[in-house]
Scaffold this active site. Structure first.
Site, PDB file in Angstrom:
ATOM      1  N   ASN A 122     -10.257  -0.092   0.026  1.00 32.69           N
ATOM      2  CA  ASN A 122      -8.804  -0.020   0.012  1.00 32.69           C
ATOM      3  C   ASN A 122      -8.288  -0.648  -1.281  1.00 32.69           C
ATOM      4  OD1 ASN A 122      -6.058  -0.456   0.346  1.00 32.69           O
ATOM      5  ND2 ASN A 122      -6.209  -1.215   2.442  1.00 32.69           N
ATOM      6  N   HIS A 140      -3.031   7.121   2.026  1.00 25.31           N
ATOM      7  CA  HIS A 140      -3.499   5.828   1.542  1.00 25.31           C
ATOM      8  C   HIS A 140      -4.875   5.547   2.139  1.00 25.31           C
ATOM      9  CE1 HIS A 140      -4.070   1.633   0.935  1.00 25.31           C
ATOM     10  NE2 HIS A 140      -3.780   1.304   2.190  1.00 25.31           N
ATOM     11  N   CYS A 153       0.805  -1.221   0.000  1.00 23.72           N
ATOM     12  CA  CYS A 153       0.000   0.000   0.000  1.00 23.72           C
ATOM     13  C   CYS A 153       0.839   1.272   0.000  1.00 23.72           C
ATOM     14  CB  CYS A 153      -0.956   0.000   1.192  1.00 23.72           C
ATOM     15  SG  CYS A 153      -2.132  -1.374   1.165  1.00 23.72           S
TER      16      CYS A 153
END
Length: 380
Positions: free
Chosen positions: A333, A303, A155
């Protein structure tokens, strides 16, 4: 002779930047080498994002649709994560093609010809080809003169790839780069585990970077900690395969491993503590390198992992939640795709304007995390 001197100077700047990446933070106090104290940790001559693009799948799955096979509810998911739906790649859809479309959009918005691209970096943890998707993406977008490679940092991947590309521009090696963040982690979750499968969506975002003398990436800081890798993994899980070797009647048997991976495993509590502790520190660090403060920040782009993480980081930085850029509720996500997808939406909706200061940070598996301070200027 002058060209040799210029290249040597750029290489010296690159090495100085690498030396500063080894700096550490104790609390919120930045520890710098005394001899280099006056040298800012920044991309001195400027690498600016001049184009953005993103693509997500058409298939949208809402929280309420998951109750047919999970013991969950929209309220349970949304209150804990901020996610109400996610976009999923279906059978037959290729992540590399989504990545290429996002890159093509970014090139179009930047008015840059694909043949002028020198470098393509695809940040992904879920390539369709274990050897990498970047060369395919470069071919699909027509970047026939570019060198292309994948970068894996989960990520944090897009942020790490953005800084990596900026250093090639900083040293004068290249002038134009395409950076893509793309992931399809829905392929790698256990769909019976409600603690992980509800989190992830799929998609791709991309930016075009150009070397410029103003604006752009002002400073950055990158870190990792392998000691805590176990808290978020997508680990190798092969199956035994027996091989009989040698002449008939004299065989010897060995057992090798047939490749495969286990589903994503995450210790949510530990990841939350890590992110809310380390991300504010590294943003403060990058701000100090840029000689700015949180008062200068117009937008906070993190993020898109969990709304509670995002809001807690903003609170610990003393930044108003009204400055948070987030599309987590609709996309979930998307790992390396999350920052460029959210950035694309914010630019095209008119939120981000030239001159705005953006504090950008990625964090995730590794464990890895990093921040960049950007003055937005997409003019060529």
């Amino acid at each position: 002779m002058l060209g040799v001197v210029e290249k040597a100077f750029h290489m010296m700047l690159f090495l100085v930047n690498i030396m500063f990446s080894l700096q550490r933070v104790e609390g919120l106090q930045v520890c710098r080498p005394k001899k280099l104290h006056k040298v800012p940790f920044s991309v001195v001559s400027g690498a600016s994002i001049v184009g953005v693009g993103s693509v997500v799948p058409e298939t949208q799955v809402g929280n309420n649709e998951l109750i047919s096979f999970l013991d969950t509810s929209d309220e349970w998911i949304s209150q804990r994560t901020g996610i109400r739906s996610r976009k999923l790649l279906c059978s037959g859809e290729k992540l590399s093609e989504f990545a290429a479309e996002a890159a093509s959009q970014a090139l179009l918005s930047a008015d840059v010809n694909p043949t002028d691209v020198d470098l393509v970096i695809v940040a992904t943890s879920s390539p369709e080809d274990m050897f990498g998707d970047a060369t395919k993406v470069a071919n699909l977008i027509g970047a026939s003169k570019a060198v292309a490679f994948d970068l894996t940092a989960a990520c944090s991947g897009f942020l790490f790839a953005l800084i990596t590309a900026s250093q090639f521009l900083e040293t004068g090696t290249y002038e134009t780069a395409v950076v893509v963040g793309a992931d399809a982690l829905s392929r790698w979750v256990d769909w019976s585990d409600r603690s992980t499968c509800v989190l992830f969506g799929d998609g791709a975002g991309a930016v075009v970077l150009k070397k410029k003398n103003k604006g752009g990436i002002l400073s950055f800081a990158l870190k990792s900690n392998g000691a805590d890798q176990r808290h978020l993994t997508l680990g190798y899980h092969g199956k035994d395969k027996r091989l009989a070797l040698g002449e008939k009647g004299k065989e010897r048997e060995i057992i090798i491993s047939k490749g495969g991976y286990a589903p994503i495993l995450m210790n949510g509590k530990e990841v939350y503590k890590f992110a809310t502790r380390e991300v504010p520190k590294i943003i403060f660090q990058a701000l100090e390198y840029a000689e700015l403060s949180t008062d200068n920040i117009d937008w906070l782009l993190l993020h898109q992992a969990n709304i509670r993480i995002i809001e807690t980081v903003a609170d610990r930085l003393g930044i108003s939640r009204s400055k948070i850029i987030s599309n987590l509720d609709e996309h979930g996500n998307t790992s390396a795709g999350s920052i460029p997808i959210a950035l694309d939406h914010a630019v095209k909706s008119g939120l981000i304007q030239n001159g705005h200061i953006i504090a950008m940070a990625g964090f995730g598996a590794g464990l890895s995390w990093g921040a960049a301070i950007i003055r937005w200027d997409d003019t060529l």
